[in-house]
Structures are given as structure tokens and as C-alpha cells.
Design a protein around this motif. Sequence first.
Motif, PDB file in Angstrom:
ATOM      1  N   THR A 181       0.468  -1.898 -13.617  1.00 29.88           N
ATOM      2  CA  THR A 181       0.274  -0.502 -13.242  1.00 29.88           C
ATOM      3  C   THR A 181      -0.651   0.146 -14.258  1.00 29.88           C
ATOM      4  OG1 THR A 181       1.429   1.517 -12.570  1.00 29.88           O
ATOM      5  CG2 THR A 181       2.274   0.428 -14.537  1.00 29.88           C
TER       6      THR A 181
ATOM      7  N   TRP B  54      -2.870   5.658 -11.905  1.00 28.21           N
ATOM      8  CA  TRP B  54      -2.128   5.502 -10.640  1.00 28.21           C
ATOM      9  C   TRP B  54      -0.840   6.331 -10.692  1.00 28.21           C
ATOM     10  CZ3 TRP B  54       2.432   4.534  -8.321  1.00 28.21           C
ATOM     11  CH2 TRP B  54       2.427   4.220  -6.963  1.00 28.21           C
TER      12      TRP B  54
ATOM     13  N   ARG C  48      -0.352   9.538  -8.256  1.00 29.80           N
ATOM     14  CA  ARG C  48       0.578   9.342  -7.133  1.00 29.80           C
ATOM     15  C   ARG C  48       1.891  10.081  -7.310  1.00 29.80           C
ATOM     16  NH1 ARG C  48      -1.287   5.628  -2.915  1.00 29.80           N
ATOM     17  NH2 ARG C  48      -3.278   4.992  -3.788  1.00 29.80           N
TER      18      ARG C  48
ATOM     19  N   CYS D  24      20.476  11.769  -5.705  1.00 28.54           N
ATOM     20  CA  CYS D  24      19.603  12.836  -6.234  1.00 28.54           C
ATOM     21  C   CYS D  24      20.021  14.224  -5.758  1.00 28.54           C
ATOM     22  CB  CYS D  24      18.146  12.576  -5.856  1.00 28.54           C
ATOM     23  SG  CYS D  24      17.544  11.018  -6.478  1.00 28.54           S
TER      24      CYS D  24
ATOM     25  N   ARG E  46       7.092  -2.629  -9.802  1.00 27.14           N
ATOM     26  CA  ARG E  46       6.243  -1.488 -10.190  1.00 27.14           C
ATOM     27  C   ARG E  46       6.354  -0.314  -9.208  1.00 27.14           C
ATOM     28  NH1 ARG E  46      -0.027  -2.944  -8.647  1.00 27.14           N
ATOM     29  NH2 ARG E  46       0.319  -3.299  -6.434  1.00 27.14           N
TER      30      ARG E  46
ATOM     31  N   GLY F  86       9.486   3.675  -0.585  1.00 29.46           N
ATOM     32  CA  GLY F  86       8.903   4.931  -1.077  1.00 29.46           C
ATOM     33  C   GLY F  86       8.166   5.728  -0.018  1.00 29.46           C
ATOM     34  N   LYS F  87       7.393   5.039   0.810  1.00 29.82           N
ATOM     35  CA  LYS F  87       6.569   5.741   1.806  1.00 29.82           C
ATOM     36  C   LYS F  87       7.431   6.514   2.796  1.00 29.82           C
ATOM     37  CE  LYS F  87       1.982   4.085   2.933  1.00 29.82           C
ATOM     38  NZ  LYS F  87       1.516   4.897   1.850  1.00 29.82           N
TER      39      LYS F  87
ATOM     40  N   HIS G 196      14.472  19.211  -6.467  1.00 28.34           N
ATOM     41  CA  HIS G 196      14.677  17.916  -7.114  1.00 28.34           C
ATOM     42  C   HIS G 196      13.299  17.360  -7.473  1.00 28.34           C
ATOM     43  CE1 HIS G 196      15.514  13.857  -7.960  1.00 28.34           C
ATOM     44  NE2 HIS G 196      15.097  13.382  -6.801  1.00 28.34           N
TER      45      HIS G 196
ATOM     46  N   ALA H  24      11.120  14.704  -7.725  1.00 27.75           N
ATOM     47  CA  ALA H  24      10.909  13.308  -7.322  1.00 27.75           C
ATOM     48  C   ALA H  24       9.450  12.899  -7.434  1.00 27.75           C
ATOM     49  CB  ALA H  24      11.407  13.087  -5.900  1.00 27.75           C
ATOM     50  N   ASN H  25       8.556  13.807  -7.041  1.00 30.45           N
ATOM     51  CA  ASN H  25       7.137  13.466  -7.005  1.00 30.45           C
ATOM     52  C   ASN H  25       6.358  14.781  -6.882  1.00 30.45           C
ATOM     53  OD1 ASN H  25       4.515  12.820  -5.939  1.00 30.45           O
ATOM     54  ND2 ASN H  25       5.294  10.804  -5.404  1.00 30.45           N
TER      55      ASN H  25
ATOM     56  N   ARG I 166       3.575  15.350  -5.620  1.00 28.22           N
ATOM     57  CA  ARG I 166       2.978  15.544  -4.291  1.00 28.22           C
ATOM     58  C   ARG I 166       4.020  16.017  -3.279  1.00 28.22           C
ATOM     59  NH1 ARG I 166       0.750  10.686  -2.097  1.00 28.22           N
ATOM     60  NH2 ARG I 166       2.172   9.571  -3.434  1.00 28.22           N
ATOM     61  N   ILE I 167       5.281  15.646  -3.481  1.00 26.90           N
ATOM     62  CA  ILE I 167       6.342  16.155  -2.591  1.00 26.90           C
ATOM     63  C   ILE I 167       6.496  17.657  -2.822  1.00 26.90           C
ATOM     64  CG2 ILE I 167       8.829  16.089  -2.058  1.00 26.90           C
ATOM     65  CD1 ILE I 167       8.827  13.110  -2.621  1.00 26.90           C
TER      66      ILE I 167
ATOM     67  N   ASN J 156      11.663  11.213 -12.442  1.00 25.40           N
ATOM     68  CA  ASN J 156      12.767  11.536 -11.536  1.00 25.40           C
ATOM     69  C   ASN J 156      14.086  11.178 -12.216  1.00 25.40           C
ATOM     70  OD1 ASN J 156      14.721  11.465  -9.535  1.00 25.40           O
ATOM     71  ND2 ASN J 156      13.400  10.559  -7.987  1.00 25.40           N
TER      72      ASN J 156
HETATM   73  O1  UT7 Z   1      14.660  10.797  -5.707  1.00 23.29           O
HETATM   74  C1  UT7 Z   1      14.808  10.082  -4.501  1.00 23.29           C
HETATM   75  C2  UT7 Z   1      13.690  10.265  -3.669  1.00 23.29           C
HETATM   76  N1  UT7 Z   1      12.580   9.390  -4.018  1.00 23.29           N
HETATM   77  C3  UT7 Z   1      11.373   9.807  -3.731  1.00 23.29           C
HETATM   78  O2  UT7 Z   1      11.247  10.929  -3.334  1.00 23.29           O
HETATM   79  C4  UT7 Z   1      10.194   8.871  -3.826  1.00 23.29           C
HETATM   80  C5  UT7 Z   1       9.287   9.110  -2.650  1.00 23.29           C
HETATM   81  N2  UT7 Z   1       8.126   8.270  -2.604  1.00 23.29           N
HETATM   82  C6  UT7 Z   1       7.081   8.400  -3.466  1.00 23.29           C
HETATM   83  O3  UT7 Z   1       7.145   9.186  -4.377  1.00 23.29           O
HETATM   84  C7  UT7 Z   1       5.826   7.606  -3.210  1.00 23.29           C
HETATM   85  O4  UT7 Z   1       5.907   6.988  -1.951  1.00 23.29           O
HETATM   86  C8  UT7 Z   1       5.519   6.553  -4.291  1.00 23.29           C
HETATM   87  C9  UT7 Z   1       5.111   7.235  -5.597  1.00 23.29           C
HETATM   88  C10 UT7 Z   1       6.753   5.689  -4.507  1.00 23.29           C
HETATM   89  C11 UT7 Z   1       4.366   5.651  -3.853  1.00 23.29           C
HETATM   90  O5  UT7 Z   1       3.219   6.416  -3.553  1.00 23.29           O
HETATM   91  P1  UT7 Z   1       2.360   6.091  -2.231  1.00 23.29           P
HETATM   92  O6  UT7 Z   1       1.191   6.980  -2.266  1.00 23.29           O
HETATM   93  O7  UT7 Z   1       3.299   6.172  -1.073  1.00 23.29           O
HETATM   94  O8  UT7 Z   1       1.876   4.617  -2.518  1.00 23.29           O
HETATM   95  P2  UT7 Z   1       2.116   3.335  -1.630  1.00 23.29           P
HETATM   96  O9  UT7 Z   1       3.545   2.915  -1.688  1.00 23.29           O
HETATM   97  O10 UT7 Z   1       1.469   3.539  -0.305  1.00 23.29           O
HETATM   98  O11 UT7 Z   1       1.241   2.267  -2.420  1.00 23.29           O
HETATM   99  C12 UT7 Z   1      -0.192   2.342  -2.468  1.00 23.29           C
HETATM  100  C13 UT7 Z   1      -0.720   1.148  -3.232  1.00 23.29           C
HETATM  101  C14 UT7 Z   1      -0.131  -0.181  -2.747  1.00 23.29           C
HETATM  102  O12 UT7 Z   1      -1.163  -1.158  -2.844  1.00 23.29           O
HETATM  103  P3  UT7 Z   1      -1.987  -1.571  -1.527  1.00 23.29           P
HETATM  104  O13 UT7 Z   1      -0.972  -2.094  -0.566  1.00 23.29           O
HETATM  105  O14 UT7 Z   1      -2.646  -0.309  -1.052  1.00 23.29           O
HETATM  106  O15 UT7 Z   1      -2.929  -2.589  -2.058  1.00 23.29           O
HETATM  107  C15 UT7 Z   1       0.923  -0.491  -3.765  1.00 23.29           C
HETATM  108  O16 UT7 Z   1       1.159  -1.881  -3.924  1.00 23.29           O
HETATM  109  O17 UT7 Z   1      -0.340   1.267  -4.613  1.00 23.29           O
HETATM  110  C16 UT7 Z   1       0.297   0.058  -5.026  1.00 23.29           C
HETATM  111  N3  UT7 Z   1       1.287   0.404  -6.025  1.00 23.29           N
HETATM  112  C17 UT7 Z   1       0.971   0.536  -7.337  1.00 23.29           C
HETATM  113  N4  UT7 Z   1      -0.180   0.391  -8.013  1.00 23.29           N
HETATM  114  C18 UT7 Z   1      -0.163   0.599  -9.336  1.00 23.29           C
HETATM  115  C19 UT7 Z   1       2.601   0.687  -5.856  1.00 23.29           C
HETATM  116  N5  UT7 Z   1       3.159   0.992  -7.040  1.00 23.29           N
HETATM  117  C20 UT7 Z   1       2.181   0.913  -7.960  1.00 23.29           C
HETATM  118  C21 UT7 Z   1       2.135   1.118  -9.356  1.00 23.29           C
HETATM  119  N6  UT7 Z   1       0.952   0.959  -9.999  1.00 23.29           N
HETATM  120  N7  UT7 Z   1       3.222   1.477 -10.067  1.00 23.29           N
END
Ligand code: UT7
Length: 337
Positions: free
Chosen positions: A33, A37, A41, A118, A157, A224-225, A259, A261-262, A264-265, A289
Motif C-alpha cells: 500500500t 492511496w 481513498r 461501529c 491491505r 468495502g465497496k 461515525h 469510517a471514511n 469520502r463517506i 476508524n
Molecule cells: O466502520 C464500518 C464501516 N466500514 C466502512 O464504512 C468502510 C467502507 N468502505 C470503504 O471505506 C472503501 O470501500 C475502502 C476504503 C475500503 C476501499 O475504497 P474503494 O475506493 O472502494 O477501493 P476498492 O475496494 O474499489 O479498490 C480499488 C483498488 C483495487 O485494485 P484494482 O482491483 O482496481 O486493481 C484494490 O485492490 O485499490 C486496491 N486496494 C489498495 N491499493 C493500495 C485496496 N486496498 C488497497 C490499499 N492500498 N490499502
Amino acid sequence: MNPAQSSVFIRSLGVHTPERKLTNDDLSKIVDTNDEWIKTRSGIAERRIAGPNENPSDMGAKAAAQALKNAGLNPEDIDLLIVATMTPDVPFPSTACILQAKLGLRRDIPAFDVSAACSGFIFALQVGTDMLRSGNYRRALVVGTEKLSGVLDWQDRTTCVLFGDGAGAAILELTDTPNVGILGNMLGSDGTNAELIHSVAGGSAKPSTPETIQNREHCLRMNGKEVFKLAVRVMSESCQRVLNKCGVTSDQVAWFIPHQANARILEAVAGQLNVGLERFPSNLDRFGNTSAASIPLALEEAWREGKIKHGDLVLLVAFGSGLTWGATLLRWHEPKK
Ligand code: UT7
């Protein structure tokens, strides 16, 4: 005073976060990571990690001691203890009972945990409010405390970069001043979506074995998505429902404490409610978080910095594993000394 019709307000707050900081650069040495990123994100730059002997009960006790000090109260002044946590010290007894002993609270008061991940602090706040209104208790201590670092998969990650450790505590009290403190709330859950954030093993259904541990099945797993999309929708709807219930519009609310969490949320929820992001204080950059601790941590910071003032409307909102969600509208009350 008729407790059933009295107001319940947050008299005081306290927090505790572990000393050790884990930065995004530190994480980039553990998993594939990078700082850019994680920051773009999620908005997270660093998080706190508890030491091996620093458990949720320890962090919670320190946060609670600070809340007591801020209120000029002693442990014996507390009649009820509710701890919200998804990372209890041990499966049993409750973290609340362990914390009760560590803090030296009276030995005859009820102390129990609330498990709503949470959303735990919002659930605990409501349980505490209703128990005070029952007339059986005068003052409650509500604590959100988490050691997420103990349940993360440090090889994944997609999750390990998001969470951190910490605790926040609130003292709830009855007052006969009308229309202050907790004005309204809503809570909800949907167990059909349990697998969006869950752990597979380590409970009684699948006790830990060398194999489950090797497969890291006791660790947090998250889609996560999917969670992201649901979090935005459900948190916005929860805010709207409580506002409607209380006959308040979003422009009358001084502070939204969601809460954490993110980032962007938070932006998306602010957009859905048509509210400027400057009314959404955030500590995500420093703590990540922290699950049930995130709302009391953010609330305490806004209070300590003097952002939240007597009479302000404050809306707390959360979303988490379960799935669970909830929102609470408060009119901030600082009783005359
Ligand atoms: O408290 C409970 C509630 N929890 C939440 O609210 C979490 C909600 N979800 C999120 O905050 C976001 O979905 C995340 C931060 C977890 C992820 O963000 P995203 O914009 O949805 O990213 P993604 O899962 O679509 O991943 C995009 C890319 C992927 O690579 P490819 O498939 O595009 O090649 C992932 O493999 O980013 C990659 N990726 C990373 N890259 C670098 C995923 N994690 C990482 C990382 N570092 N840590």
C-alpha cells in the motif's frame, strides 16, 4: 422530577488513545500500500495502536476517569455502566464488568456490554437514556472502546489500513430542564447483510483452532465497496428520519458527528443532506476508524475545542457490522455551575 418525562443530557466527556502512532508509511512496509492511496481513498494519515497490555477495558477506564474528572464527579456517583465494543477484552465476562472493577465503580451497579459494532455508541446511548428514564438510575456512564488492532488481518491491505484503537466516554444525567439533551433517536439493524463485515471463527460456532488462526478466520473481513454504498445511504436516511421525527431541518443542526469510517463517506452524507462539510468535524486523519469509539472521540474533540456550545443542535449518526445503524439528535446542555 418525573424521570419518564425528564431530559437526559451528556454532562461530560472523556477520551483516551494509545501513545503509539502507526503512519501510512509504516503500513507500506507491512502490506502493498502507500500513503497516497490510503489518504485519497479514506482520508486516514495515521492511527493509534494499543500496546499488548493495553486492553479496551484499560482505555475505556482512562476515558471514563477523564469524563468523571471533567464533571467533578467520583466513581461512586455512577449508577449504571454500559460499554459498547466489538473487540471485548475476552468473550466473557463483559468488558463493562472488567472496566467497573478497574475504575472502582460501586460494586452493586449494573454493568454490561452492548454489541452493535461501529453503531455501538449510539445504541448504548439510547439504552442508557431509556434506563435513566425508567427512574431506577440517576447517572450513567456510556463508554465506546475498541482495540481493532487485535482483530485485524495484518496481511489484508483492504482492511488493515482503515482501523485504529481508542476509547471515548460520556456521562449521561437526568435533568428537569425541558427540551435539552437527547431529543430523539432511531436505531436499526439488518442481519441478512451480516457477512458484509464479519469474522468467521473465534466464537462458539467455530472455535479457534491452529487451522482457523493460520487462515486468519478470527480476523475482520469486509466487503468495502458494498459497505461504502450502504453506509452513505443508511446514514443519510437515519439523519433525515431523526430530523423529521423531531421537526428539525438539517440547516438548524450546528454539528453533525458521524461515525468516522471514511472521509469520502462523510462528504457523500453531507452532500445528501445538503450541508457544508465544515459542519462535519472529523478526526479520521489521526485515528482512522475506531468503531464504537469514533463518535465519542469526535464529539469530545469538538466539545473541548469549544465548537459545540450550549443550545447547539448536534446530530450523531453511525453505521456498522450487523448491519446496524442509528442516529441521535441532541440539544447541547451545559448546566449552570
Ligand atoms: O466502520 C464500518 C464501516 N466500514 C466502512 O464504512 C468502510 C467502507 N468502505 C470503504 O471505506 C472503501 O470501500 C475502502 C476504503 C475500503 C476501499 O475504497 P474503494 O475506493 O472502494 O477501493 P476498492 O475496494 O474499489 O479498490 C480499488 C483498488 C483495487 O485494485 P484494482 O482491483 O482496481 O486493481 C484494490 O485492490 O485499490 C486496491 N486496494 C489498495 N491499493 C493500495 C485496496 N486496498 C488497497 C490499499 N492500498 N490499502
